[in-house]
Scaffold this motif. Structure first.
Motif, short mmCIF file in Angstrom:
data_model
loop_
_atom_site.label_atom_id
_atom_site.label_comp_id
_atom_site.label_asym_id
_atom_site.label_seq_id
_atom_site.Cartn_x
_atom_site.Cartn_y
_atom_site.Cartn_z
N ARG A 64 5.86 -19.29 1.60
CA ARG A 64 7.14 -18.74 1.13
C ARG A 64 8.21 -18.91 2.19
NH1 ARG A 64 7.77 -15.46 -3.07
NH2 ARG A 64 9.48 -14.42 -2.01
N GLU A 65 9.39 -19.27 1.75
CA GLU A 65 10.52 -19.36 2.68
C GLU A 65 11.06 -17.96 2.98
OE1 GLU A 65 13.51 -22.07 1.37
OE2 GLU A 65 12.04 -23.64 0.95
N ASP A 66 11.08 -17.12 1.96
CA ASP A 66 11.63 -15.77 2.10
C ASP A 66 10.46 -14.79 2.25
OD1 ASP A 66 13.07 -13.41 1.98
OD2 ASP A 66 13.09 -13.41 -0.22
N THR A 67 10.32 -14.20 3.44
CA THR A 67 9.29 -13.18 3.65
C THR A 67 9.89 -11.86 4.11
OG1 THR A 67 8.94 -13.94 5.91
CG2 THR A 67 7.49 -14.87 4.21
N THR A 68 11.21 -11.75 4.08
CA THR A 68 11.85 -10.55 4.62
C THR A 68 12.57 -9.72 3.57
OG1 THR A 68 13.83 -11.83 5.16
CG2 THR A 68 12.16 -11.60 6.89
N SER A 69 12.85 -10.28 2.42
CA SER A 69 13.63 -9.53 1.43
C SER A 69 12.76 -8.48 0.73
CB SER A 69 14.20 -10.49 0.37
OG SER A 69 13.17 -10.98 -0.45
N TRP A 70 13.44 -7.62 0.02
CA TRP A 70 12.76 -6.58 -0.75
C TRP A 70 11.83 -7.22 -1.78
CZ3 TRP A 70 12.77 -5.13 -5.93
CH2 TRP A 70 12.23 -3.87 -6.20
N TYR A 71 12.30 -8.29 -2.45
CA TYR A 71 11.49 -8.98 -3.46
C TYR A 71 10.24 -9.59 -2.84
CZ TYR A 71 15.48 -8.40 -6.54
OH TYR A 71 16.48 -7.86 -7.28
N ALA A 72 10.39 -10.17 -1.66
CA ALA A 72 9.23 -10.76 -0.98
C ALA A 72 8.19 -9.69 -0.66
CB ALA A 72 9.68 -11.47 0.29
N HIS A 73 8.64 -8.53 -0.23
CA HIS A 73 7.70 -7.45 0.09
C HIS A 73 7.01 -6.92 -1.16
CE1 HIS A 73 8.44 -7.19 4.37
NE2 HIS A 73 9.73 -7.37 4.12
N LYS A 74 7.72 -6.91 -2.27
CA LYS A 74 7.10 -6.47 -3.53
C LYS A 74 6.06 -7.49 -4.00
CE LYS A 74 9.03 -2.66 -3.61
NZ LYS A 74 8.20 -1.54 -3.21
N ILE A 75 6.34 -8.77 -3.81
CA ILE A 75 5.36 -9.81 -4.15
C ILE A 75 4.13 -9.66 -3.26
CG2 ILE A 75 4.92 -12.30 -4.06
CD1 ILE A 75 7.86 -12.66 -5.01
N ARG A 76 4.36 -9.44 -1.97
CA ARG A 76 3.27 -9.22 -1.01
C ARG A 76 2.43 -8.03 -1.43
NH1 ARG A 76 2.80 -5.72 3.32
NH2 ARG A 76 1.52 -6.45 5.06
N ASP A 77 3.10 -6.92 -1.79
CA ASP A 77 2.38 -5.72 -2.22
C ASP A 77 1.58 -5.97 -3.49
OD1 ASP A 77 3.47 -4.40 -0.07
OD2 ASP A 77 5.02 -3.36 -1.25
N ALA A 78 2.14 -6.77 -4.40
CA ALA A 78 1.41 -7.08 -5.64
C ALA A 78 0.16 -7.91 -5.35
CB ALA A 78 2.33 -7.84 -6.60
N TRP A 79 0.27 -8.89 -4.45
CA TRP A 79 -0.90 -9.70 -4.09
C TRP A 79 -1.96 -8.84 -3.41
CZ3 TRP A 79 2.27 -14.28 -1.67
CH2 TRP A 79 2.77 -15.07 -2.70
N ILE A 80 -1.53 -7.95 -2.54
CA ILE A 80 -2.48 -7.05 -1.87
C ILE A 80 -3.15 -6.14 -2.89
CG2 ILE A 80 -2.64 -5.10 -0.27
CD1 ILE A 80 -0.48 -6.53 1.43
N SER A 81 -2.37 -5.64 -3.83
CA SER A 81 -2.91 -4.76 -4.87
C SER A 81 -3.93 -5.48 -5.75
CB SER A 81 -1.77 -4.21 -5.72
OG SER A 81 -2.25 -3.40 -6.74
N GLU A 82 -3.63 -6.72 -6.13
CA GLU A 82 -4.58 -7.50 -6.93
C GLU A 82 -5.88 -7.74 -6.16
OE1 GLU A 82 -2.58 -11.08 -8.07
OE2 GLU A 82 -1.15 -10.02 -9.36
N ALA A 83 -5.76 -8.06 -4.89
CA ALA A 83 -6.95 -8.28 -4.07
C ALA A 83 -7.75 -6.99 -3.90
CB ALA A 83 -6.56 -8.85 -2.70
#
Length: 174
Positions: free
Chosen positions: A61-80
């Motif tokens: 990902r190019e964007d790892t700092t925005s609010w959306y990026a953190h929500k995507i990260r949280d979703a991936w962690i939640s799925e795992a």
């Protein structure tokens, strides 16, 4: 081959002395261990690939700092985490059920003792001994089954928690 036949006969004799409730204890024990083996296999064989895929996607990902990026990260962690936690509750339920099923065997064994006392009287201790055996063996088997599962279920739960934390640490929060 003879050893296996002797082993099977000793298991069959044990099941016979404990009554039909031992078959339920044995089924619960096999289910519990099959689920635990599957979870250990998932943790060691499958989850490292899932973790690496998530890390690769995050690093791509190019964007790892925005609010959306953190929500995507949280979703991936939640799925795992959901994949890691799968069947843990069922394993813990099987561990908790084993002693209760053993106690059911105690009740059915005591009923057999009381039936013997009602029909034969208390003069024949040999008849009462089989009922008492039917009452104590399932309790012991249920407790042993639960103890065998409790140690490994606790270890499994700790490994799942550690795997979740390592995944979270692998995805840097910028």
């Amino acid at each position: 081959m003879i050893y296996l036949m002797e082993l099977w006969e000793s298991i069959r004799d044990f099941l016979g002395t404990g009554g039909d409730v031992l078959y339920i204890v044995m089924g619960t024990l096999f289910l519990m261990w099959a689920l635990m083996v599957e979870r250990f296999w998932f943790l060691t064989g499958v989850f490292p690939k899932v973790k690496q895929d998530i890390i690769t996607k995050w690093n791509a990902r190019e964007d790892t700092t925005s609010w959306y990026a953190h929500k995507i990260r949280d979703a991936w962690i939640s799925e795992a985490a959901e994949k890691l936690d799968a069947r843990i509750f069922l394993i813990k339920t099987c561990v908790a059920l084993c002693p209760l099923i053993g106690l059911l065997g105690t009740v059915t064994g005591m009923i057999a003792v009381f039936e013997t006392m009602a029909t034969q009287g208390t003069g024949n201790p040999r008849l009462m001994a089989s009922g008492i055996s039917m009452a104590t063996i399932p309790t012991m088997a249920g407790m042993v089954a639960a103890l065998s599962g409790m140690f490994f279920a606790t270890r499994l739960e700790a490994r799942v928690k550690r795997a979740k934390n390592k995944l979270i640490d692998s995805l840097p929060h910028h």
